[in-house]
Design a protein around this motif. Sequence first.
Motif, PDB file in Angstrom:
ATOM      1  N   GLN A 280      58.043  23.512   4.119  1.00 16.85           N
ATOM      2  CA  GLN A 280      57.123  23.309   5.231  1.00 16.85           C
ATOM      3  C   GLN A 280      55.949  22.448   4.766  1.00 16.85           C
ATOM      4  N   VAL A 281      55.854  21.251   5.315  1.00 15.48           N
ATOM      5  CA  VAL A 281      54.788  20.325   4.944  1.00 15.48           C
ATOM      6  C   VAL A 281      53.519  20.674   5.707  1.00 15.48           C
ATOM      7  N   GLY A 282      52.387  20.559   5.041  1.00 11.00           N
ATOM      8  CA  GLY A 282      51.115  20.829   5.697  1.00 11.00           C
ATOM      9  C   GLY A 282      49.976  20.777   4.705  1.00 11.00           C
ATOM     10  N   TYR A 283      48.933  21.552   4.974  1.00 11.12           N
ATOM     11  CA  TYR A 283      47.794  21.615   4.071  1.00 11.12           C
ATOM     12  C   TYR A 283      47.145  22.984   4.202  1.00 11.12           C
ATOM     13  N   THR A 284      46.312  23.315   3.229  1.00 11.81           N
ATOM     14  CA  THR A 284      45.620  24.597   3.211  1.00 11.81           C
ATOM     15  C   THR A 284      44.161  24.399   3.562  1.00 11.81           C
ATOM     16  N   LEU A 285      43.655  25.258   4.450  1.00 14.42           N
ATOM     17  CA  LEU A 285      42.256  25.233   4.863  1.00 14.42           C
ATOM     18  C   LEU A 285      41.560  26.488   4.358  1.00 14.42           C
ATOM     19  N   ARG A 286      40.467  26.288   3.646  1.00 15.94           N
ATOM     20  CA  ARG A 286      39.675  27.416   3.140  1.00 15.94           C
ATOM     21  C   ARG A 286      38.246  27.299   3.650  1.00 15.94           C
ATOM     22  N   THR A 287      37.713  28.412   4.123  1.00 17.47           N
ATOM     23  CA  THR A 287      36.331  28.450   4.577  1.00 17.47           C
ATOM     24  C   THR A 287      35.674  29.736   4.082  1.00 17.47           C
ATOM     25  N   GLY A 288      34.350  29.721   4.052  1.00 22.33           N
ATOM     26  CA  GLY A 288      33.606  30.904   3.647  1.00 22.33           C
ATOM     27  C   GLY A 288      33.984  31.373   2.251  1.00 22.33           C
ATOM     28  N   VAL A 289      34.085  32.707   2.095  1.00 23.91           N
ATOM     29  CA  VAL A 289      34.459  33.285   0.804  1.00 23.91           C
ATOM     30  C   VAL A 289      35.883  33.838   0.877  1.00 23.91           C
ATOM     31  N   ASP A 294      43.581  35.063   2.642  1.00 27.91           N
ATOM     32  CA  ASP A 294      42.951  34.579   3.866  1.00 27.91           C
ATOM     33  C   ASP A 294      43.021  33.067   4.014  1.00 27.91           C
ATOM     34  N   PHE A 295      43.571  32.376   3.017  1.00 33.07           N
ATOM     35  CA  PHE A 295      43.722  30.937   3.141  1.00 33.07           C
ATOM     36  C   PHE A 295      44.616  30.652   4.347  1.00 33.07           C
ATOM     37  N   GLN A 296      44.274  29.602   5.084  1.00 34.45           N
ATOM     38  CA  GLN A 296      45.039  29.249   6.278  1.00 34.45           C
ATOM     39  C   GLN A 296      45.912  28.030   5.998  1.00 34.45           C
ATOM     40  N   PHE A 297      47.221  28.189   6.148  1.00 33.74           N
ATOM     41  CA  PHE A 297      48.123  27.052   5.981  1.00 33.74           C
ATOM     42  C   PHE A 297      48.374  26.424   7.341  1.00 33.74           C
TER      43      PHE A 297
END
Length: 350
Positions: A280-289, A294-297
Amino acid sequence: MYGLGERYIMVENLRFGIVGTGMIANAIAKAIVDSETAELAAVSSRQLETAQSFAKQYGAVKAFDSWQQMVAWDGIDAVYVAVPTAVEESVCVVAAQAGKHVLADKPFANLPSLQRITAACRRNNVVFMDATHFVHHPRTQKIHHQIKETLGAVQAIHSAFFFPLMDSTNIRFNPHMEPTGALGDMAWYSIRAAVEFLPANVPLKSVEVSLQRDDQTNAIIRATGLLVFENGMTSTWAAGYNAGVCIMDLDILGTNGLISLNDFVLDWAKSFAFNNPDHQVGYTLRTGVATPKDFQFIPTPSAKSQHTLMIENFVSLSRSGQQSDLYGASIRSSEETQRLLDLIWEKAHR
């Protein structure tokens, strides 16, 4: 074919000729064959037998042992140029003068050389595009939207692109034909990522770079550097052949979070180097702590490879012409990438 009221207009495929038969030429030949708007009509190589074998493999109509004869042939509309950097300008300029659209592999000898190529294309009313493929993947546009929606102002880009390739007989190890070695070949993608995702038109404040050369050939096999812009933005990058591992990492740091990829150059799923259809191609979005759980793919699927999409986008540019806003943006990205590489090269040789 597309509809216009009750009429239908036939739009013929753009007919490509390829100069060169190396690994990248094979990848682009497959992309042309897989596209819906282009076809491979011809190929040229210094050895006719090599060109004939290549043409047979990909269904090209004609093989040449002279690129000059191929670009003059009226059986093609466009040329993909996959030749060493030292001779690329001459091929591109002659192709443009012959009325052929030009898709050229990176890097270029320097910015003035690239500008002579684009000027020849303008004079002859044909389009030019550099063959940086990752920008054509749907993921790139999704990241731009994510930056606007979530990430905030981009502050820094960090990238690394390494591919294990310590074969001294490879053309990349010939400083006469590929003078910038891994810097031009590999770090081009890192610099293009900075051009793609950092705000435009911010003056450069400083450049730092370190080059490592091969003991036997003196070719550049690893390059590491830092770009600092006047507003405080930075781009840190590393690229080369001698890490013994494939690395394609990209981090985009904003004021509100971080976007990360581990395949920004060649996606793991369906690029020419990898075939993992279940990935699955995509990217990881991290915010806050956020911790890893909790990382969002963010998935960014694509029915076609980024190389095929590049070909189809090139065809679209050839049809819309030089007045297109997209064409102007494409040229600016090419020239800015090469300009920054030139500054890095100059810094390394002071």
